[in-house]
Design an enzyme around this catalytic site. Structure first.
Site, PDB file in Angstrom:
ATOM      1  N   GLU A 104      17.012   2.564  12.929  1.00  0.00           N
ATOM      2  CA  GLU A 104      17.076   2.979  11.559  1.00  0.00           C
ATOM      3  C   GLU A 104      16.264   4.428  11.225  1.00  0.00           C
ATOM      4  O   GLU A 104      16.142   5.022  10.111  1.00  0.00           O
ATOM      5  CB  GLU A 104      16.623   1.761  10.556  1.00  0.00           C
ATOM      6  CG  GLU A 104      14.955   1.716  10.593  1.00  0.00           C
ATOM      7  CD  GLU A 104      14.646   0.682  11.972  1.00  0.00           C
ATOM      8  OE1 GLU A 104      13.435  -0.103  12.097  1.00  0.00           O
ATOM      9  OE2 GLU A 104      15.560   0.433  12.927  1.00  0.00           O
TER      10      GLU A 104
ATOM     11  N   CYS B 170      11.165   7.447  28.184  1.00  0.00           N
ATOM     12  CA  CYS B 170      10.724   6.362  28.877  1.00  0.00           C
ATOM     13  C   CYS B 170      10.936   6.871  30.442  1.00  0.00           C
ATOM     14  O   CYS B 170      10.333   6.353  31.255  1.00  0.00           O
ATOM     15  CB  CYS B 170      11.815   5.034  29.072  1.00  0.00           C
ATOM     16  SG  CYS B 170      13.297   5.193  29.552  1.00  0.00           S
TER      17      CYS B 170
ATOM     18  N   GLU C 225       1.813   2.631  27.166  1.00  0.00           N
ATOM     19  CA  GLU C 225       3.023   3.418  27.150  1.00  0.00           C
ATOM     20  C   GLU C 225       2.451   4.621  25.894  1.00  0.00           C
ATOM     21  O   GLU C 225       2.728   3.904  24.825  1.00  0.00           O
ATOM     22  CB  GLU C 225       4.227   2.808  27.188  1.00  0.00           C
ATOM     23  CG  GLU C 225       5.360   4.124  27.007  1.00  0.00           C
ATOM     24  CD  GLU C 225       6.587   3.388  26.919  1.00  0.00           C
ATOM     25  OE1 GLU C 225       7.373   3.986  27.355  1.00  0.00           O
ATOM     26  OE2 GLU C 225       6.747   2.297  26.322  1.00  0.00           O
TER      27      GLU C 225
END
Length: 500
Positions: free
Chosen positions: A177, A282, A383
């Site tokens: 979104e 990623c 991360e």
């Protein structure tokens, strides 16, 4: 806000009816430019129902019909590359060249889907017993869903739905979104290419929409790309509801630099792999492991290059890196840099104070380089998903490999060396799903599959390539015995001579 993004259901735009809307901002200015409809459970059900209805005919359509649509679709995507990239830049913030690269990598999977006739060829064994044949075929699952992340709003959806629909499934896409417009354009172009209504649907939303897809009894499979905690949740929840799941999670990708490596090439690779797309990918290299005495020289070469990167709005052709997706994410990334020194790291570059003239409200952060990072520090363990590169030191190849293999993530990794024997050992010994040898970001081409190990993947199938075809189809084995016409009962003449 001047623009509204609605759902795409049954081949047309469907206005959001839930009454819930989410803001979409221009990351370069921080201004909300768009509002996106957030679907209710009922709206998700409408999208799934449209897909289920379309599957009745699309699932039995000919391969020729499907590939004809996909070839036309590929041509339209190629012609509209710049338009798709412009939407990505406006809502994600990445520079236009990065956005164009994203579209190109997505197109690879459309091209793979155009060749689905070869991928879906079955197997046949004749005479396994007297007059008995065995055939293995693959058939579509039905309605499948994709839940995709903000960092590649065109590429990751294109990793999923072209292959799924080529296999005969129908698709419900729930994109992020935060940058939803590219997904709608992809669906509109598919309709223009002749894809029947309901075969591809786009429903926007938040957790309500996600959970509705995970629980819906008519959704046979779910594909997901995102963070590890959400990937684990998607896998657990969808599996408990009897669905096939491929859920790709987060990463902490390492680059091992051996003493014999070309340090200029390694530094170039580290900068592009760590800071490209503002580190919001990623497959970014977020940890460099320098082996032996090369660490100081390598860090200096990285610093020299990083300081020259020009940061600015993604639609400025001179910009090499854009802003982060949201102000909250920018602040979170900055917190890792600000806390690094307290946890023992040398802060070689601190990009947290960056400002861009004329765009003071943008979600800006500069390039940060942390040296001598501890494996116990937050900057290493988490991360970060931003332009922060950690450098760790190892005395030997064995120590470096052990360090990398101790990470809970296993998405991608790379080694830089001139030694073929060391590279071969690394390929076999490293615990990661994708490995580069003097290649910093080893994203496979479309006809191989993408996916990691350990906490970077939940489920048995990688995405696209052969794994993708297998994920979006299920096997069936047919065993057949037919009587020989010569054995027909007396009085029935099938035109075969009786010679015995």
């Amino acid at each position: 806000m001047t623009k509204t993004v609605n759902h795409w259901i049954g081949g047309k735009t469907v206005e959001g009816a839930s009454g819930n809307w989410g803001p979409v901002t221009d990351p370069a200015t921080g201004e909300a430019t768009t509002r996106v409809a957030l679907a209710s459970v009922e709206e998700v059900d409408a999208a799934v129902s449209a897909a289920r209805e379309a599957f009745a005919t699309w699932g039995t359509s000919s391969l020729a019909q499907r590939t004809a649509v996909l070839f036309r679709y590929r041509a339209l995507l190629d012609a509209r590359r710049d338009d798709i990239a412009a939407l990505i830049t406006a809502e994600h913030g990445k520079v236009h060249s990065d956005a164009l690269g994203e579209v190109a990598r997505g197109l690879e999977i459309v091209e793979l889907a155009c060749g689905i006739t070869t991928q879906l060829k079955g197997e046949l064994s004749t005479q396994v017993s007297s007059r008995v044949d065995v055939a293995a075929i693959r058939q579509p699952l039905g309605v499948v869903a994709g839940i995709t992340p903000f960092n590649f709003p065109a590429m990751v959806p294109m990793w999923m739905f072209p292959l799924a629909i080529a296999c005969g499934n129908t698709f419900v896409l729930k994109p992020s979104e935060k940058d939803p417009s590219a997904a709608n354009l992809l669906a509109e172009l598919a309709a223009e290419a002749g894809l029947p209504d309901g075969v591809l649907n786009v429903v926007h939303g938040d957790k309500v929409a996600v959970d509705a897809l995970l629980a819906h009894p008519d959704v046979a499979a779910v594909s997901f790309v995102g963070s590890t905690p959400i990937a684990r949740y998607i896998h657990t929840t969808a599996s408990a509801n009897g669905k096939r799941v491929q859920a790709l999670g987060g990463a902490k990708n390492h680059m091992l630099v051996l003493p014999d490596a070309d340090l200029d090439a390694a530094a170039d690779a580290a900068v592009s792999a760590a800071y490209g797309s503002a580190g919001e990918r990623c497959m970014a290299i977020s940890a460099v492991v320098a082996v032996g005495a090369v660490g100081d020289e390598l860090v200096e070469k990285i610093r020299e290059r990083a300081e020259k990167i020009k940061i600015g709005p993604g639609n400025d052709p001179t910009s090499e890196m854009g802003p982060l997706i949201t102000a909250a994410h920018r602040d979170k990334v900055a917190s890792y840099v600000k806390g690094a020194a307290d946890q023992g790291a040398d802060v070689v570059l601190d990009g947290t104070g960056l400002r861009v003239d004329g765009f003071e409200g943008g979600h800006w952060i500069g390039l940060s380089l942390l040296d001598k990072v501890s494996t116990d520090s937050d900057a290493y363990r988490d991360e970060i998903f931003g332009p922060v590169l950690c450098v760790l030191r190892a005395e030997t190849y064995e120590e470096g490999v052990a360090l990398i293999n101790a990470s809970p993530f296993g998405n991608g990794t790379a080694i830089f060396t001139r030694d073929g024997g060391a590279a071969r050992r690394f390929q076999l010994e490293i615990e990661a799903g994708m490995v580069g040898v003097n290649v910093p970001i080893p994203v496979p081409v479309g006809y191989h599959s993408f996916g990691g190990w350990k906490d970077s993947l939940f489920g048995d199938h990688h995405i696209y390539g052969n794994d993708g075809v297998h994920f979006y189809t299920r096997g069936k084995v047919v065993t057949t015995r037919w009587p020989d016409p010569a054995d027909a009962p007396a009085g029935v003449d099938l035109g075969f001579p009786r010679n015995h």
